[in-house]
Design a protein around this motif. Structure first.
Motif, PDB file in Angstrom:
ATOM      1  N   GLY A 335       0.609  -1.317  -0.050  1.00 54.77           N
ATOM      2  CA  GLY A 335       0.141  -0.086  -0.051  1.00 54.77           C
ATOM      3  C   GLY A 335       0.866   0.919  -0.158  1.00 54.77           C
ATOM      4  O   GLY A 335       1.959   1.343  -0.230  1.00 54.77           O
ATOM      5  N   PRO A 336       0.095   2.222   0.304  1.00 56.47           N
ATOM      6  CA  PRO A 336       0.739   3.966   0.234  1.00 56.47           C
ATOM      7  C   PRO A 336       1.766   3.846   1.603  1.00 56.47           C
ATOM      8  O   PRO A 336       1.025   2.968   2.839  1.00 56.47           O
ATOM      9  CB  PRO A 336      -0.124   4.814   0.379  1.00 56.47           C
ATOM     10  CG  PRO A 336      -1.699   4.427   1.545  1.00 56.47           C
ATOM     11  CD  PRO A 336      -0.996   2.191   0.166  1.00 56.47           C
ATOM     12  N   GLN A 337       2.974   4.922   1.410  1.00 56.19           N
ATOM     13  CA  GLN A 337       3.996   5.119   2.238  1.00 56.19           C
ATOM     14  C   GLN A 337       3.134   6.258   3.155  1.00 56.19           C
ATOM     15  O   GLN A 337       3.802   6.781   3.794  1.00 56.19           O
ATOM     16  CB  GLN A 337       4.936   4.951   1.789  1.00 56.19           C
ATOM     17  CG  GLN A 337       5.712   4.198   0.911  1.00 56.19           C
ATOM     18  CD  GLN A 337       6.760   4.759  -0.327  1.00 56.19           C
ATOM     19  OE1 GLN A 337       7.339   5.763   0.755  1.00 56.19           O
ATOM     20  NE2 GLN A 337       7.366   3.902  -0.618  1.00 56.19           N
ATOM     21  N   ILE A 338       2.020   5.292   4.096  1.00 53.73           N
ATOM     22  CA  ILE A 338       1.494   6.367   4.832  1.00 53.73           C
ATOM     23  C   ILE A 338       2.465   6.247   6.568  1.00 53.73           C
ATOM     24  O   ILE A 338       2.308   5.240   6.755  1.00 53.73           O
ATOM     25  CB  ILE A 338      -0.212   6.767   5.580  1.00 53.73           C
ATOM     26  CG1 ILE A 338      -0.611   6.615   3.923  1.00 53.73           C
ATOM     27  CG2 ILE A 338      -0.385   7.338   6.068  1.00 53.73           C
ATOM     28  CD1 ILE A 338      -1.655   6.529   3.667  1.00 53.73           C
ATOM     29  N   GLU A 339       3.365   6.884   6.888  1.00 50.67           N
ATOM     30  CA  GLU A 339       3.666   7.141   7.907  1.00 50.67           C
ATOM     31  C   GLU A 339       3.565   6.352   9.876  1.00 50.67           C
ATOM     32  O   GLU A 339       4.023   5.331   9.665  1.00 50.67           O
ATOM     33  CB  GLU A 339       5.109   8.312   8.355  1.00 50.67           C
ATOM     34  CG  GLU A 339       5.904   8.210   8.571  1.00 50.67           C
ATOM     35  CD  GLU A 339       7.306   9.501   8.947  1.00 50.67           C
ATOM     36  OE1 GLU A 339       7.865   9.347   9.712  1.00 50.67           O
ATOM     37  OE2 GLU A 339       7.508   9.953   7.795  1.00 50.67           O
ATOM     38  N   THR A 340       2.258   7.551   9.730  1.00 51.97           N
ATOM     39  CA  THR A 340       2.023   7.340  11.314  1.00 51.97           C
ATOM     40  C   THR A 340       1.070   6.062  11.064  1.00 51.97           C
ATOM     41  O   THR A 340       1.782   5.291  11.821  1.00 51.97           O
ATOM     42  CB  THR A 340       0.770   7.890  10.930  1.00 51.97           C
ATOM     43  OG1 THR A 340      -0.385   8.183  10.263  1.00 51.97           O
ATOM     44  CG2 THR A 340       1.497   9.633  11.559  1.00 51.97           C
ATOM     45  N   GLN A 341       0.801   5.561   9.459  1.00 51.63           N
ATOM     46  CA  GLN A 341       0.098   3.676   9.585  1.00 51.63           C
ATOM     47  C   GLN A 341       1.541   2.810   9.518  1.00 51.63           C
ATOM     48  O   GLN A 341       1.151   1.753  10.270  1.00 51.63           O
ATOM     49  CB  GLN A 341      -0.559   3.913   8.622  1.00 51.63           C
ATOM     50  CG  GLN A 341      -1.574   4.046   8.177  1.00 51.63           C
ATOM     51  CD  GLN A 341      -2.743   4.081   7.087  1.00 51.63           C
ATOM     52  OE1 GLN A 341      -2.639   3.600   6.535  1.00 51.63           O
ATOM     53  NE2 GLN A 341      -3.173   4.903   6.723  1.00 51.63           N
ATOM     54  N   LEU A 342       2.240   3.007   8.542  1.00 52.93           N
ATOM     55  CA  LEU A 342       3.546   2.069   8.875  1.00 52.93           C
ATOM     56  C   LEU A 342       4.181   1.814   9.905  1.00 52.93           C
ATOM     57  O   LEU A 342       4.834   0.694  10.069  1.00 52.93           O
ATOM     58  CB  LEU A 342       4.588   2.638   7.730  1.00 52.93           C
ATOM     59  CG  LEU A 342       4.176   2.262   6.207  1.00 52.93           C
ATOM     60  CD1 LEU A 342       5.385   3.493   5.279  1.00 52.93           C
ATOM     61  CD2 LEU A 342       3.912   1.341   5.432  1.00 52.93           C
ATOM     62  N   GLU A 343       4.160   3.123  11.197  1.00 47.35           N
ATOM     63  CA  GLU A 343       5.256   2.937  12.670  1.00 47.35           C
ATOM     64  C   GLU A 343       4.035   1.521  13.260  1.00 47.35           C
ATOM     65  O   GLU A 343       4.876   1.357  14.103  1.00 47.35           O
ATOM     66  CB  GLU A 343       5.239   4.264  12.957  1.00 47.35           C
ATOM     67  CG  GLU A 343       6.010   5.175  12.181  1.00 47.35           C
ATOM     68  CD  GLU A 343       5.947   6.164  12.704  1.00 47.35           C
ATOM     69  OE1 GLU A 343       6.159   7.290  13.008  1.00 47.35           O
ATOM     70  OE2 GLU A 343       4.695   6.866  13.409  1.00 47.35           O
ATOM     71  N   LYS A 344       2.578   1.670  13.268  1.00 51.84           N
ATOM     72  CA  LYS A 344       2.008   0.799  13.495  1.00 51.84           C
ATOM     73  C   LYS A 344       2.143  -0.428  13.524  1.00 51.84           C
ATOM     74  O   LYS A 344       1.864  -1.509  14.286  1.00 51.84           O
ATOM     75  CB  LYS A 344       0.569   1.406  13.550  1.00 51.84           C
ATOM     76  CG  LYS A 344       0.203   2.750  14.273  1.00 51.84           C
ATOM     77  CD  LYS A 344      -1.304   3.147  13.961  1.00 51.84           C
ATOM     78  CE  LYS A 344      -1.658   4.313  14.631  1.00 51.84           C
ATOM     79  NZ  LYS A 344      -2.715   4.604  13.982  1.00 51.84           N
ATOM     80  N   LEU A 345       2.463  -1.031  12.760  1.00 49.12           N
ATOM     81  CA  LEU A 345       2.701  -2.525  11.429  1.00 49.12           C
ATOM     82  C   LEU A 345       4.512  -3.303  11.855  1.00 49.12           C
ATOM     83  O   LEU A 345       4.082  -4.345  12.406  1.00 49.12           O
ATOM     84  CB  LEU A 345       2.071  -2.422   9.754  1.00 49.12           C
ATOM     85  CG  LEU A 345       1.030  -2.309   8.895  1.00 49.12           C
ATOM     86  CD1 LEU A 345       1.631  -2.235   7.880  1.00 49.12           C
ATOM     87  CD2 LEU A 345      -0.240  -2.779   9.842  1.00 49.12           C
ATOM     88  N   ALA A 346       4.845  -2.341  12.084  1.00 48.00           N
ATOM     89  CA  ALA A 346       5.875  -2.784  12.396  1.00 48.00           C
ATOM     90  C   ALA A 346       7.318  -2.046  12.648  1.00 48.00           C
ATOM     91  O   ALA A 346       7.436  -1.259  12.015  1.00 48.00           O
ATOM     92  CB  ALA A 346       6.761  -3.585  11.104  1.00 48.00           C
ATOM     93  N   PRO A 347       8.346  -2.258  13.811  1.00 48.37           N
ATOM     94  CA  PRO A 347       9.209  -1.084  14.159  1.00 48.37           C
ATOM     95  C   PRO A 347       9.941  -1.204  12.650  1.00 48.37           C
ATOM     96  O   PRO A 347      10.883  -1.894  11.566  1.00 48.37           O
ATOM     97  CB  PRO A 347      10.348  -2.177  14.629  1.00 48.37           C
ATOM     98  CG  PRO A 347       9.245  -3.172  15.659  1.00 48.37           C
ATOM     99  CD  PRO A 347       8.246  -3.746  15.037  1.00 48.37           C
TER     100      PRO A 347
END
Length: 571
Positions: A335-347
């Motif tokens: 998906g898109p590189q939405i920083e706030t969402q990526l931080e929640k998925l994995a370090p």
């Protein structure tokens, strides 16, 4: 000494031009002229993890039969060596699964993901179509595959059976599953279950391995992303963004590798780890395989075929006794590189949005921009507000710089007269200029150093705006309907050029006629690139110019140096 400040500014400007030229070279597939990327390791370094199981995965990689490899029209890949023969007479089919944000196509050959559309993100060329991330067609190859190694077990080339189930996420439902079951191969049956969730770009991929034989087995699970080495369509020739594989581990953090380095065998990545992920990255979007922390994994990158590359990881399942089973859960982000969402998925997953060496500055700037957007609800005005806050934060530094420039402007007529009168006596001219500087308490460097302190911050903001998918198709006002695309009417670039020329007119004119000419020519040359830059970047630069002009005008007036326009004198 009187030209030191101006000289340093020209050096900075020239350095920027050099960097932009190098980006142009890299974008066009050439080596950077001035700052070539150093080899990650020697050419003799291995391209995959140094274990037999890791080296066996790439030999089991190929695209679907009959699909030409990108870059070699009309040539389909040969059956891979080392892959067990598959049972025949199983009809191959593809199934489309739809959620509120994704439309995915899975292939019963291996239960692989072979097509993925992001329904909330339209294509740039044709906005009536959703953005296509994964694809397996004549022109593109980009797929996600998994399978087992360590024996003649099911791989991504195994013909699997699609189990019944829903194919569309209905209103009121939060998730749906797609299940594939392999035949018995080598005493092993693999059941692969994909789980899609509402509003999510991460998919759960559960691999249940059943030992159907009479002896204990120790298979290993591989997870990989395979794609061609072509740049995504729509990339600008005036700036370049990274496209290629990347890995992340706690030991070496984020490591990206150019396709050209894979071709040369120049790969220096962490080979084993108990954490991290593997990814394929491009401008605005990414895909990544994730495993739970603590699970042992071998990481690899490899050239698969002509213009075809893979990145992946292997995890051991341990010994499975006859009649027993073991399951491994993985996640696939697409998906898109939405920083706030990526931080929640994995370090570390947010690092696929690559800010380079200015990450330490860029991340807080993005956070502030995101907070402003929550209040303003318009990305264009959020950019304006962020630049305003930065100018406010650096107000006193700018004030010192402009005050020094105002003093220089006030004594400029005396310096010009002095240079003309003592042009044949350079040593005496230098001494007289230093005397004037001491008497007037002017520091020729005073206008330069405060500006240099701010340069990294504004470069970091440049990368934030260039990398943020939130700018994609985000409107500002009127004719600006997409902050990630160039201004269709070139209004913002023209205003930016005018503001740059106005700044030049307000600055003290260099005594040297050649320098005076260059001060007008260089901004014009630099501004040409902004006609092809994303509107959001031009808006940021224009806002910065306008606020700088306003501050300089106010400071000059307060110091009794009325604003004067030093117009060019070309002969």
């Amino acid at each position: 000494m009187n030209d030191i400040r101006r000289t340093i500014l020209w050096v900075i400007f020239g350095f920027s031009i050099v960097l932009l030229w190098d980006k142009w070279q890299i974008h066009n597939g050439k080596q950077a002229t001035f700052f070539p990327t150093p080899p990650a390791q020697t050419a003799s370094s291995p391209a995959v993890a140094p274990s037999a199981s890791a080296s066996s995965v790439p030999t089991a990689v190929s695209t679907a039969p009959g699909v030409p490899v990108a870059g070699v029209p009309g040539v389909a890949p040969q059956p891979p060596t080392g892959v067990p023969a598959q049972p025949a007479a199983v009809a191959r089919e593809r199934v489309t699964v739809t959620t509120d944000v994704l439309r995915l196509v899975f292939d019963t050959e291996g239960g692989s993901l072979v097509r993925g559309e992001l329904l909330q993100y339209p294509e740039m060329e044709d906005k009536s179509k959703p953005f296509l991330l994964f694809d397996e067609s004549v022109s593109r190859v980009y797929v996600a595959q998994t399978g087992l190694i360590g024996g003649p077990f099911p791989t991504h080339k195994t013909a699997m059976r699609l189990l019944p189930g829903p194919r569309e996420l209905k209103d009121g439902e939060d998730s749906l599953q797609v299940r594939f079951e392999s035949p018995d191969l080598g005493g092993v049956k693999l059941v692969k279950t994909w789980t899609l969730k509402r509003g999510a770009y991460d998919l759960s991929a559960r691999h249940e391995v059943v030992n159907t034989g009479t002896t204990p087995l120790s298979p290993q699970l591989y997870l990989q992303l395979v794609r061609d080495g072509n740049k995504p369509s729509g990339e600008s020739m005036f700036y370049s963004t990274f496209t290629g594989p990347a890995v992340y581990t706690d030991a070496k953090k984020y490591q990206k590798v150019e396709f050209s380095d894979i071709e040369k065998g120049k790969i220096d990545i962490e080979k084993t780890s108990t954490n991290g992920y593997v990814a394929m990255v491009q401008h605005y979007f990414a895909s990544a395989w994730l495993l739970a922390d603590g699970a042992q994994r071998d990481l690899f990158m490899r050239k698969v075929d002509t213009n075809l590359y893979s990145v992946g990881m292997i995890t051991p399942l341990g010994e499975i006794a006859p009649g027993q089973s073991k399951a491994v859960d993985a996640q696939l982000f697409a998906g898109p590189q939405i920083e706030t969402q990526l931080e929640k998925l994995a370090p570390g997953l947010e690092l696929v949005k690559d800010y380079g060496w200015l990450t330490i500055l860029a991340k807080p700037l993005y956070w502030l921009l995101d907070q402003l957007h929550k209040v303003i609800a318009n990305w264009g005005w959020s950019i304006v507000a962020l630049v305003f806050l930065l100018k406010l934060a650096f107000y006193w530094l700018n004030a010192k710089a402009y005050a020094s420039m105002a003093k220089m402007k006030a004594i400029n007529p005396r310096i010009t007269e002095l240079r003309e009168r003592l042009k044949d006596k350079p040593q005496q001219m230098q001494q007289e200029m230093m005397r004037i500087y001491r008497e007037e308490k002017v520091n020729p460097m005073g206008g330069c150093l405060p500006i240099m302190v701010q340069i990294p911050v504004f470069i970091a903001l440049y990368w934030v705006l260039l990398s943020s998918v939130e700018m994609r198709n985000a409107p500002w006002i009127g004719w600006i309907r997409d902050l990630s695309s160039p201004d269709p009417y070139f209004i913002l670039p023209l205003l930016m050029t005018a503001s740059s020329l106005l700044q030049t007119a307000l600055n003290p004119a260099p005594p040297d006629p050649m320098q005076a000419k260059l001060m007008w020519i260089m901004p014009l040359m630099f501004s040409v690139m902004f006609f092809f830059f994303p509107a959001g970047l031009v808006l940021y630069w224009l806002t910065n110019n306008i606020l700088s002009i306003a501050q300089q005008w106010i400071i000059n007036t307060r110091m009794g140096v009325p604003p004067q326009f030093n117009l060019p004198k070309f002969k």
